[in-house]
Design a protein around this motif. Structure first.
Motif, mmCIF file in Angstrom:
data_model
loop_
_atom_site.group_PDB
_atom_site.id
_atom_site.type_symbol
_atom_site.label_atom_id
_atom_site.label_comp_id
_atom_site.label_asym_id
_atom_site.label_seq_id
_atom_site.Cartn_x
_atom_site.Cartn_y
_atom_site.Cartn_z
ATOM 1 N N TYR A 1 5.104 16.699 -6.454
ATOM 2 C CA TYR A 1 4.691 15.315 -6.251
ATOM 3 C C TYR A 1 5.071 14.762 -4.885
ATOM 4 N N PHE A 2 5.871 15.514 -4.103
ATOM 5 C CA PHE A 2 6.490 14.931 -2.918
ATOM 6 C C PHE A 2 5.473 14.609 -1.825
ATOM 7 N N ILE A 3 4.253 15.104 -1.929
ATOM 8 C CA ILE A 3 3.256 14.782 -0.931
ATOM 9 C C ILE A 3 2.924 13.289 -0.961
ATOM 10 N N ILE A 4 3.088 12.642 -2.119
ATOM 11 C CA ILE A 4 2.798 11.207 -2.209
ATOM 12 C C ILE A 4 3.778 10.396 -1.354
ATOM 13 N N PRO A 5 5.109 10.619 -1.436
ATOM 14 C CA PRO A 5 6.008 9.924 -0.509
ATOM 15 C C PRO A 5 5.720 10.238 0.952
ATOM 16 N N VAL A 6 5.301 11.469 1.249
ATOM 17 C CA VAL A 6 5.005 11.826 2.643
ATOM 18 C C VAL A 6 3.825 11.014 3.168
ATOM 19 N N VAL A 7 2.750 10.926 2.395
ATOM 20 C CA VAL A 7 1.583 10.143 2.813
ATOM 21 C C VAL A 7 1.929 8.658 2.892
ATOM 22 N N GLY A 8 2.711 8.158 1.916
ATOM 23 C CA GLY A 8 3.131 6.766 1.963
ATOM 24 C C GLY A 8 3.990 6.451 3.176
ATOM 25 N N TYR A 9 4.888 7.365 3.514
ATOM 26 C CA TYR A 9 5.721 7.219 4.721
ATOM 27 C C TYR A 9 4.854 7.095 5.969
ATOM 28 N N THR A 10 3.846 7.940 6.074
ATOM 29 C CA THR A 10 2.955 7.902 7.229
ATOM 30 C C THR A 10 2.166 6.608 7.288
ATOM 31 N N LEU A 11 1.667 6.146 6.142
ATOM 32 C CA LEU A 11 0.842 4.944 6.110
ATOM 33 C C LEU A 11 1.647 3.705 6.490
#
Length: 750
Positions: free
Chosen positions: A483-493
């Motif tokens: 699931y950690f890709i969701i925090p990564v994308v949120g961090y970028t956004l």
């Protein structure tokens, strides 16, 4: 003007003596803009260009100034280097015998002349001063009214000029080296994976992506509106190519034409450099610049929209650039062309990659037919290259998301033309929705795997369709952290929003960066989501550097009201600190890639991962026996008739608009197809109860039930022996009392 007044200017370069320097064909000290350092300044310059060349003992001066001062004045010079004031001197302009300065008269004063330099001043300048890159030196001049009896009358104007020697760390060669290393690492991971070494390929790909992410983080520092010392500005400029900010002369002409054709008004800042100066923001300048802008806009309402979209123009006619506009100016790109530049290079990157994959597929088929390569070389890629291409395009979307989110969001504030805003909406919404859909798909597959096998790695890594298409989102993480890709994308956004929407407040950006990087560091350190210890250490180190840079960014925003010397010293520290760390990362990635290619079996270099993903991966060249485990793995991968259609884990024809989401979330349809002959069916042929594994759990290969409260049941087979015989990544013998590979990676050990 006697050039003896330049003697203090010669002394300031001595303070900048550092061991870094390059040879110059002709040493010089230059200044290209005269910045206002007082809001009610009565003396401004729309053009200011001074060049001091010691080889011919002269200085060339070209100034177009506007003055509202009348009467006798004295010039109070303050010379500083790296925030430290090293000299202050008062000069009477009447000694220069130049018209318009003694006494000073109101109006526009054009001055263009050469001044001889005495040899005594030249000798005080060390040779290294002409070679130290991005010299941080400033000459500030106060114009004080005088009655002839005192030199300390009221100040009516304040101007300052930045001094440079023409040397910089913003080098084309550095950019090419960084880009080539990152690109080759990504390509190498694809080649190694095609050769069947999935473990080594995953590590190389993870390192390359993390390295590229670090490059983008460095570029984001330069895109903030916070004042950065010259050496930090130049250093971050070396990484702007990772955001698609690359100058191509013919493209700039096309973008200008396109903007005009779609109703926009392009800026022409580079066409006016011969008549006006461009002020690159300095300490405290953005606030002063905005005040000047508001006064100018109120006097010229029709020009307000143009100045809002383009660069801020002062009442004297010079331009002020900071933040994203500063990056564009230093890259030689018109501000109104920046969005189209980044968008075009991203599209070209995707197109070239897709064509390269198709060309490589064609070459492989030709080489196999002509017996240049073995018939089974790149066999999996050749059979499923379209699915692999989809996965590559998804990965490019993830890589390009930081650049496109920043540029698209920033375009919403600039409105260069209606057509460009439409493009910004399309790409931002499209890429965000694509990554969100892909992340949700991975989560659904992982949850199905946990429900059926109590291990997310089982289906995520056993199904080749899922692995090739969606693996870019989770292969760098351990299976239980899918699931950690969701925090990564949120961090970028969130980070992109601060950069794009807070260009008017450097302090807000600095505080936002500090909070974002602190959360990222804590999350990475506590969760440690990457696939093994070395990869976690690599990425956590990057998070630490990003957090330290955020602290430095907050200091540069002047919230602590520190003396200028602090900023000057920290500027040098942050440059050397980040340069050394970037060099270490490059060497690690280069060494890892080279070792992989020189080893016969590169998978042996890496420890077998705890989630046992390699045991689930399809590898016809490695699973050649007739063991029960092979049959189990083939069934899980869908190689046996009826399993893949029945499970339907990943459908290439599936899209966001299809009814697949409903089918995946409808609990009444989870077991709609028979999984095996022994599966109990209802009257309508459907499963009764929750989804089940396609293999009878009574098979001895599954772990036995826990005994005496022990949640780690012993493995019924020697996992180390199996890997040594059937896997390219042996990890040494494993005790029979270790945790079963069906449980490792499912969150039991974390």
């Amino acid at each position: 003007m006697r050039f003896s007044s330049l003697r203090p200017l010669a002394l300031l370069t001595a303070l900048a003596s550092v061991l870094l320097g390059t040879a110059s064909a002709e040493p010089m000290l230059t200044s290209n803009s005269l910045n206002s350092c007082q809001e009610d300044s009565s003396f401004t310059a729309s053009l200011f260009h001074v060049v001091f060349t010691p080889n011919n003992n002269s200085a060339s001066v070209n100034i177009v100034a506007t003055s509202s001062v009348e009467g006798h004045v004295v010039f109070d010079f303050a010379i500083s280097a790296y925030g430290y004031e090293i000299m202050r001197k008062t000069i009477n302009p009447c000694d220069t015998k130049l018209a318009g300065l003694c006494p000073m008269t109101a109006g526009k004063i054009p001055l263009k002349f050469n001044i001889p330099v005495d040899a005594a001043a030249i000798k005080q300048v060390p040779s290294i001063a002409y070679n130290f890159p991005d010299l941080d030196a400033t000459v500030r001049v106060f114009l004080n009214m005088t009655d002839g009896k005192t030199d300390r009358g009221p100040s009516v104007a304040c101007v300052e000029a930045d001094v440079s020697n023409g040397k910089t760390v913003d080098l084309v060669g550095v950019k090419w080296i960084l880009a080539v290393v990152a690109g080759l690492a990504l390509v190498s991971s694809a080649v190694i994976n095609g050769l069947g070494h999935s473990n080594a390929a995953a590590h190389i790909a993870s390192g390359a992506l993390s390295l590229f992410g670090f490059f983008q983080a460095q570029a984001m520092l330069g895109l903030t509106a916070v004042h950065l010392p010259p050496v930090v500005q130049a250093w971050t400029q070396d990484f702007q190519w990772s955001m698609g900010i690359i100058k191509a002369g013919f493209m700039q002409d096309i973008f200008t034409w396109y903007q005009r054709a779609t109703g926009g008004t392009p800026s022409t800042i580079f066409d006016s450099l011969t008549t006006v100066s461009v002020q690159v923001e300095k300490r405290g300048l953005p606030e002063t610049a905005m005040n000047v802008f508001r006064r100018t806009a109120s006097m010229m309402p029709k020009a307000t929209a143009l100045m809002r979209r383009a660069n801020i123009q002062t009442g004297s006619g010079s331009y002020i650039v900071y933040g994203i506009q500063r990056v564009a100016f230093k890259a030689g790109i018109e501000t109104t062309n920046l969005f189209m530049t980044g968008l075009t290079f991203f599209c070209l990157f995707v197109l070239i990659t897709a064509l390269s994959v198709a060309a490589f597929k064609g070459w492989c088929e030709l080489a196999a037919k002509q017996k240049w390569i073995k018939g089974d070389t790149f066999l999996e890629f050749r059979n499923g290259w379209l699915t692999v291409l989809k996965g590559i395009l998804f990965r490019l979307t993830l890589i390009g998301y930081p650049q496109m989110s920043i540029l698209c969001l920033w375009e919403f504030t600039q409105v260069d033309s209606p057509a460009e805003v439409v493009l910004a909406v399309f790409f931002f919404v499209g890429m965000t929705a694509t990554l969100g859909w892909a992340a949700s798909k991975v989560i659904r597959i992982a949850r199905r795997s946990v429900a059926m096998h109590r291990n997310p790695a089982y289906i995520l890594f056993s199904d080749p369709q899922a692995l090739n298409k969606w693996g870019f989102l989770y292969i760098q993480f351990r299976a239980s952290a899918y699931y950690f890709i969701i925090p990564v994308v949120g961090y970028t956004l969130v980070k992109s929003m601060f950069i794009a929407f807070a260009q008017g407040s450097g302090t807000a950006q600095a505080v936002g960066f500090l909070l974002i990087e602190a959360i990222a560091l804590i999350g990475a350190s506590v969760l440690r989501p990457w696939m093994d210890k070395s990869t976690n250490s690599f990425n956590i180190a990057i998070c630490v550097i990003n957090f330290i840079n955020a602290i430095f960014l907050l200091i540069f925003s002047d919230v602590f009201n520190q003396p200028p010397l602090v900023n000057g010293v920290i500027g040098l520290i942050i440059f050397f600190f980040n340069a050394i760390f970037a060099l270490v990362l490059l060497l690690v990635v280069i060494a890892t890639t080279i070792i992989v290619f020189v080893r016969n079996n590169p998978d042996t270099r890496y420890q077998f991962m705890a989630d046992d993903r390699a045991s689930f991966m399809k590898s016809q060249s490695q699973l050649t026996g007739t063991t029960e485990l092979e049959a189990l793995g083939a069934t899980a991968r869908g190689d046996k008739a009826g399993f893949k259609p029945g499970l339907d884990l990943d459908d290439d024809n599936e899209s966001i608009t299809s009814d697949s989401m409903r089918r995946r979330t409808d609990s009444s349809m989870l077991g709609a197809r028979p999984m095996s002959n022994s599966t109990p069916l209802g009257g309508n042929g459907h499963h009764q109860g929750p989804p089940r594994s396609p293999v009878d759990p009574s098979v001895p290969l599954f772990p036995a039930a826990p005994n005496n409260g022990d949640s780690r049941a012993p493995s019924p087979y020697n996992g180390g022996q199996f890997r040594q015989q059937n896997n390219a990544s042996p990890a040494g013998p494993r005790s029979q009392q270790t945790a079963s590979p069906w449980q490792r990676g499912a969150g039991y050990e974390h």
